[in-house]
Design a protein around this motif. Structure first.
Motif, PDB file in Angstrom:
ATOM      1  N   GLU A 129      -4.498  -0.716 -13.100  1.00 44.27           N
ATOM      2  CA  GLU A 129      -2.948   0.030 -13.571  1.00 44.27           C
ATOM      3  C   GLU A 129      -2.378   0.014 -12.197  1.00 44.27           C
ATOM      4  N   VAL A 130      -2.804   0.622 -11.286  1.00 46.14           N
ATOM      5  CA  VAL A 130      -1.873   1.054 -10.190  1.00 46.14           C
ATOM      6  C   VAL A 130      -1.532  -0.677  -9.664  1.00 46.14           C
ATOM      7  N   ALA A 131      -2.852  -1.350  -9.831  1.00 45.07           N
ATOM      8  CA  ALA A 131      -2.247  -2.642  -8.849  1.00 45.07           C
ATOM      9  C   ALA A 131      -0.676  -3.191  -9.805  1.00 45.07           C
ATOM     10  N   ASN A 132      -1.056  -3.249 -11.766  1.00 38.16           N
ATOM     11  CA  ASN A 132      -0.052  -3.923 -11.909  1.00 38.16           C
ATOM     12  C   ASN A 132       1.438  -2.852 -11.574  1.00 38.16           C
ATOM     13  N   ARG A 133       1.397  -1.658 -11.540  1.00 41.01           N
ATOM     14  CA  ARG A 133       2.773  -0.827 -11.170  1.00 41.01           C
ATOM     15  C   ARG A 133       2.945  -0.757 -10.510  1.00 41.01           C
TER      16      ARG A 133
ATOM     17  N   ALA B 176       1.129 -15.323   0.196  1.00 44.53           N
ATOM     18  CA  ALA B 176      -0.734 -15.071  -0.103  1.00 44.53           C
ATOM     19  C   ALA B 176      -1.300 -13.476   0.468  1.00 44.53           C
ATOM     20  N   GLY B 177       0.042 -12.788   0.959  1.00 46.06           N
ATOM     21  CA  GLY B 177      -0.367 -11.718   1.550  1.00 46.06           C
ATOM     22  C   GLY B 177      -0.453 -10.910   1.137  1.00 46.06           C
ATOM     23  N   ILE B 178       1.137 -10.742   0.316  1.00 50.96           N
ATOM     24  CA  ILE B 178       1.346 -10.053  -0.904  1.00 50.96           C
ATOM     25  C   ILE B 178      -0.025 -10.364  -1.815  1.00 50.96           C
ATOM     26  N   ASP B 179      -0.754 -11.523  -2.203  1.00 48.49           N
ATOM     27  CA  ASP B 179      -2.011 -11.627  -3.287  1.00 48.49           C
ATOM     28  C   ASP B 179      -3.345 -10.603  -2.708  1.00 48.49           C
ATOM     29  N   LEU B 180      -3.273 -11.027  -1.249  1.00 48.57           N
ATOM     30  CA  LEU B 180      -4.795  -9.902  -0.976  1.00 48.57           C
ATOM     31  C   LEU B 180      -4.411  -8.727  -1.371  1.00 48.57           C
ATOM     32  N   CYS B 181      -3.282  -8.306  -0.934  1.00 54.23           N
ATOM     33  CA  CYS B 181      -3.250  -6.417  -0.630  1.00 54.23           C
ATOM     34  C   CYS B 181      -3.129  -5.795  -2.035  1.00 54.23           C
ATOM     35  N   LEU B 182      -2.879  -6.701  -3.136  1.00 47.67           N
ATOM     36  CA  LEU B 182      -2.633  -6.801  -4.293  1.00 47.67           C
ATOM     37  C   LEU B 182      -4.039  -6.509  -5.030  1.00 47.67           C
ATOM     38  N   HIS B 183      -5.064  -8.041  -4.628  1.00 51.33           N
ATOM     39  CA  HIS B 183      -6.052  -7.852  -4.695  1.00 51.33           C
ATOM     40  C   HIS B 183      -7.456  -6.007  -4.623  1.00 51.33           C
ATOM     41  N   MET B 184      -6.489  -5.584  -3.014  1.00 50.22           N
ATOM     42  CA  MET B 184      -6.974  -5.069  -2.488  1.00 50.22           C
ATOM     43  C   MET B 184      -6.804  -3.386  -3.190  1.00 50.22           C
ATOM     44  N   VAL B 185      -6.201  -3.561  -3.556  1.00 49.01           N
ATOM     45  CA  VAL B 185      -5.570  -1.970  -4.782  1.00 49.01           C
ATOM     46  C   VAL B 185      -6.052  -2.327  -6.011  1.00 49.01           C
ATOM     47  N   ARG B 186      -6.303  -3.819  -6.261  1.00 50.80           N
ATOM     48  CA  ARG B 186      -6.926  -3.256  -7.654  1.00 50.80           C
ATOM     49  C   ARG B 186      -8.508  -3.053  -6.957  1.00 50.80           C
TER      50      ARG B 186
ATOM     51  N   PHE C  73       0.218  -1.275   0.535  1.00 47.13           N
ATOM     52  CA  PHE C  73       0.266   0.037   0.154  1.00 47.13           C
ATOM     53  C   PHE C  73       0.402   1.415   0.018  1.00 47.13           C
ATOM     54  N   GLY C  74       2.089   1.089   0.898  1.00 45.19           N
ATOM     55  CA  GLY C  74       3.085   2.716   0.503  1.00 45.19           C
ATOM     56  C   GLY C  74       3.480   1.887  -1.240  1.00 45.19           C
ATOM     57  N   SER C  75       3.778   1.314  -1.153  1.00 46.87           N
ATOM     58  CA  SER C  75       3.837   1.488  -3.018  1.00 46.87           C
ATOM     59  C   SER C  75       3.167   1.943  -3.798  1.00 46.87           C
ATOM     60  N   ALA C  76       2.314   2.629  -3.365  1.00 42.58           N
ATOM     61  CA  ALA C  76       1.074   3.107  -4.164  1.00 42.58           C
ATOM     62  C   ALA C  76       0.786   4.133  -4.789  1.00 42.58           C
TER      63      ALA C  76
END
Length: 320
Positions: A177-181, A161-171, A21-24
């Motif tokens: 686009e933001v999640a992919n970045r 899997a915590g990374i997977d979930l956090c990226l899902h939340m960013v999406r 989330f800090g990288s979004a």
């Protein structure tokens, strides 16, 4: 966003929200989240790996949170008794009813102890899923899911899997686009296919104990050949009916299901340690054809033989 550290915390889990989330950022490079950490502990928060973490916010920050993340923890009350201790109870009382609440790995035990998972589907690290279900029978524990999104409450499986979930939340919050970045920055896949099943170690069959232990060993010696249940029962000097009943009682599986799991387990070993083609492995493990192996492999392991080889095979296999 506030990350609630409950000692002894799993250090890796605790750093995931800040990283993702800090990288979004938006298109102009402006941060989309403010991530803070708080704790119920005094001073540095002890972790499970011999170092401490310093929280940068008071516990009262929970009262202003839009999202609260609970990383994995070995908090005894939650992990062993399915309860919140007094400190954790006070912390959860501060969380607004409108806040999104998220767990990483064994943080699910804390959400469960707080009553937030009752009647919901949830997940945790596959190794602890049965214990979570035992402590909280009102939860529908899915030991295969990488993460579960139940709206206000979200849970993830172990560690990455915590990374997977956090990226899902960013999406969900900011788009693909933001999640992919963020994923590219973290050198992580933006989306992983499959489930925890591809990482679960299929148990070694018991070599002693139980009236059918010797019979199971007999079958393991014949993985490359066709074994029918009547033949197996005859080798065990039992009727098919008695054999099926006793086998189910000892293993929790039917003879056919148990044998299929052992064939898949042997296929996993060959995929990891040899460069044999999938069709050849199918023959060696009694599936006969590559198509049959792929079907059963996905049913048991949640992925394909080729994907398993890419993830777990030796170096020369990965370059093949």
């Amino acid at each position: 966003m506030v990350v609630l550290l409950l000692p002894p915390v799993i250090g890796f889990d605790a750093t995931i929200p800040s990283l993702i989330f800090g990288s979004a950022t938006d298109a102009a490079g402006q941060p989309l989240y403010e991530v803070r950490m708080c704790t119920t502990a005094e001073g540095p928060v002890s972790t499970s790996r011999g170092y401490g973490l310093l929280a940068d916010a008071p516990l009262e920050a929970l009262a202003e949170a839009d999202t609260v993340v609970v990383p994995g923890t070995r908090l005894p009350a939650a992990r062993e008794r399915g309860e919140l201790d007094d400190a954790a109870r006070r912390a959860f009382a501060l969380i607004p009813d409108t806040a999104r609440v998220v767990s990483v790995c064994t943080g699910a035990f804390v959400l469960a102890a707080a009553g937030m998972l009752d009647g919901r589907r949830a997940t945790t690290h596959w190794q602890y899923a049965a214990e979570l279900q035992r402590l909280h029978p009102a939860i529908r524990v899915d030991a295969n899911a990488l993460f579960v999104d139940e709206g206000r409450v979200l849970t993830s499986a172990g560690l990455t899997a915590g990374i997977d979930l956090c990226l899902h939340m960013v999406r969900q919050d900011a788009g693909w686009e933001v999640a992919n970045r963020v994923a590219r920055y973290c050198v992580a896949p933006s989306w992983r296919d499959g489930s925890q099943a591809q990482y679960i170690e299929l148990p070694q069959p018991a070599s002693n104990g139980g009236t059918l232990a010797a019979s199971r060993q007999w079958a393991l010696g014949r993985l490359s050949t066709r074994v029918t249940v009547p033949e197996w029962a005859a080798a065990a000097h039992m009727s098919v009916r008695t054999f099926n009943r006793r086998f189910q009682a000892e293993t929790g599986l039917s003879p056919a299901a148990w044998l299929s799991r052992q064939r898949v387990r042997r296929a996993q070993e060959l995929l990891e340690t040899t460069d044999l083609p999938v069709d050849a492995i199918a023959v060696r493990t009694g599936f006969g054809t590559g198509a049959a192996l792929r079907k059963q492999f996905r049913a048991v392991a949640g992925t394909t033989p080729s994907d398993h080889r890419r993830r777990f095979g030796s170096a020369h296999d990965r370059t093949a």
